[in-house]
Design an enzyme around this catalytic site. Structure first.
Site, PDB file in Angstrom:
ATOM      1  CG  PHE A 201     -12.307 -25.610 -86.860  1.00  0.00           C
ATOM      2  CD1 PHE A 201     -12.689 -26.693 -87.628  1.00  0.00           C
ATOM      3  CD2 PHE A 201     -10.958 -25.404 -86.633  1.00  0.00           C
ATOM      4  CE1 PHE A 201     -11.738 -27.562 -88.162  1.00  0.00           C
ATOM      5  CE2 PHE A 201      -9.997 -26.261 -87.156  1.00  0.00           C
ATOM      6  CZ  PHE A 201     -10.395 -27.349 -87.921  1.00  0.00           C
ATOM      7  CG  ASP A 310      -9.281 -22.497 -80.183  1.00  0.00           C
ATOM      8  OD1 ASP A 310      -8.194 -22.012 -80.543  1.00  0.00           O
ATOM      9  OD2 ASP A 310      -9.849 -23.407 -80.809  1.00  0.00           O
ATOM     10  CE  LYS A 341      -5.170 -21.947 -88.113  1.00  0.00           C
ATOM     11  NZ  LYS A 341      -4.671 -22.520 -89.368  1.00  0.00           N
ATOM     12  CB  THR A 365       7.758 -38.319 -78.640  1.00  0.00           C
ATOM     13  OG1 THR A 365       7.313 -39.657 -78.433  1.00  0.00           O
ATOM     14  CG2 THR A 365       9.255 -38.332 -78.913  1.00  0.00           C
TER      15      THR A 365
END
Length: 483
Positions: A201, A310, A341, A365
């Site tokens: 994931f 990751d 997280k 942005t």
């Protein structure tokens, strides 16, 4: 439970993990079913203006504190799920509440900088204190992003940019590349792929869904890139009793990685990056050994592939180190480490060789959020001041021991107890039994959650102590007896 006004003033006074534990509720307090009447009413109101299919219950964040979450109906639960592993210091930590009232955070909030073009004057200092101070070994350069998904997305873009530059002898794009990319033709739009793993994931954006494979509902109906799916180890536990089987898993998975790199090369679709989690958290808490990850790192280096780790869910201390991949003792660092997280802001660390030289190639942005950086700077200070990584390590060792004992006494209801630090999981015979257990545990005052097909996961904060551990296992034992 402390009254709202008393809690508000207390938040400004409490300092240190032991003081937080003493200021918390003495334990869970359940007043209604969960979700209760007020949560259900709020969900109906919300459904008129916003999707609510995944809403479990509404939270009273003003009353939640430390390791306890309070819902809209006044139910107080010990929280070992913590906003899907996202709260480093629990709810309303006094030091973070104080930072939230600072002039820097207020001006960052109301005049939010477009960081890619107009960063704050103190932004570099904030990066240094919040992120460089905890950088993974061998990586100092960092790019902030909004969330874990955007961190992974831009890490992959960075890998593609570097890979193509190597094909051009280290040069940037020429006129032909720039012109052809506008019509999605070669050479400006190359055939490149990213290797992900079964059960992984990495986020739900369109790109990341091509490397996310934890649940079908995430991917169904969405077009995907033709990218390779490699095998990830599926170990048997306890590890010490299954070493031969698990070693074979490592060997088979590494062989599959090599085979798929070669296959995609033959398709003229080079694997430019490998992205992997230290623990497949959403996919069911699947682990790889240090030997497996060293092998993966070696394969990436051999083929000139960018190695991305990751750490969106594992980074931040719950495994007993700031970075879970530190447990591998790699011979050379990953090329990129992504985070979010528990580290509050999204982003990724990267090797200097991957620095993008042209403006606007890695850009949006916001490019992160300076308010989150200010909170992280204080969180890192508190983590060091209060020894929370060391505490996570010691409490985690006890957690692993108790989880094994709970499995042994469960009468076959639990299996495959595993984890590192307080980052832990255990399996049920089926997903339906796991889901029933989660509902029962919540009704008993323990907020927990599932992952994968049939796993129960634990993701407590770093202010989770032995006192909370004892209560957790009392509630787990009580709930198991009700199944």
């Amino acid at each position: 439970m402390l009254p709202r006004l008393a809690k508000s003033s207390l938040i400004q006074q409490v300092r240190g993990v032991s003081a937080i534990a003493n200021a918390e509720p003495s334990g869970p307090s359940i007043q209604t079913s969960i979700p209760g009447p007020r949560s259900k009413e709020l969900k109906q109101e919300m459904d008129k203006v916003h999707q609510t299919t995944s809403v479990r219950f509404h939270v009273d964040y003003e009353k939640s504190f430390g390791n306890y979450v309070v819902d809209a109906d006044g139910n107080t639960l010990l929280d070992v799920y913590t906003q899907i592993s996202s709260l480093p210091l629990g709810y309303n930590h006094p030091d973070l509440v104080k930072v939230a009232s600072s002039p820097q955070l207020i001006t960052s909030l109301v005049s939010r900088p477009a960081l890619g073009s107009f960063p704050r004057t103190d932004f570099a200092d904030g990066i240094s204190h919040a992120l460089t101070s905890i950088a993974p070994k061998g990586l100092k350069a960092v790019q902030t992003m909004l969330c874990g998904t955007s961190a992974n997305e831009n890490a992959i873009k960075t890998a593609f940019i570097w890979y193509q530059a190597q094909r051009r002898g280290g040069l940037g794009p020429d006129a032909l590349h720039l012109e052809s990319c506008m019509t999605q033709q070669k050479p400006g739009t190359p055939n490149l792929s990213v290797m992900g793993f079964e059960g992984a994931f990495h986020g739900r954006s369109l790109c990341m869904l091509s490397v996310t494979r934890s649940k079908p509902i995430h991917k169904v109906d969405i077009p995907a890139f033709d990218w390779p799916i490699a095998k990830f180890p599926r170990y048997k536990y306890p590890l010490a009793q299954n070493s031969a089987y698990n070693k074979k898993q490592d060997q088979e998975c590494l062989a599959d990685v090599e085979a798929k790199i070669a296959e995609w090369k033959r398709r003229d679709n080079d694997v430019a990056a490998i992205i992997v989690e230290p623990i497949q958290a959403e996919g069911g808490d699947h682990y790889g050994s240090p030997a497996f990850f060293q092998g993966l790192r070696d394969v990436a280096a051999k083929h000139g592939i960018v190695f991305i780790v990751d750490e969106v869910q594992t980074g931040g201390g719950a495994t007993g180190d700031v970075w879970a991949h530190d447990h591998w003792n790699l011979s050379s660092p990953p090329d990129i480490v992504t985070f979010s997280k528990k580290l509050l802001t999204g982003g990724y660390f990267y090797g200097e060789h991957l620095r993008v030289k042209e403006a606007y190639r890695i850009y949006n942005t916001w490019m992160g959020d300076p308010t989150k950086l200010l909170l992280l700077e204080k969180a890192v200070e508190v983590i060091k001041r209060d020894g929370l990584i060391e505490q996570s390590r010691s409490v985690g060792a006890e957690f692993q021991k108790r989880l094994g004992e709970l499995q042994a006494s469960s009468g076959g209801k639990l299996d495959q107890a595993r984890g590192r630090g307080t980052f832990a999981a255990v399996d049920f015979p089926s997903g339906s039994l796991r889901d029933k257990f989660v509902d029962l545990a919540i009704s008993n005052g323990l907020h927990c959650g599932g992952c994968g097909d049939k796993s129960l996961r634990f993701r407590p904060s770093l202010v989770y102590t032995k006192k909370h551990l004892d209560l957790t296992f009392d509630l787990l034992d009580k709930t198991l007896k009700q199944l």
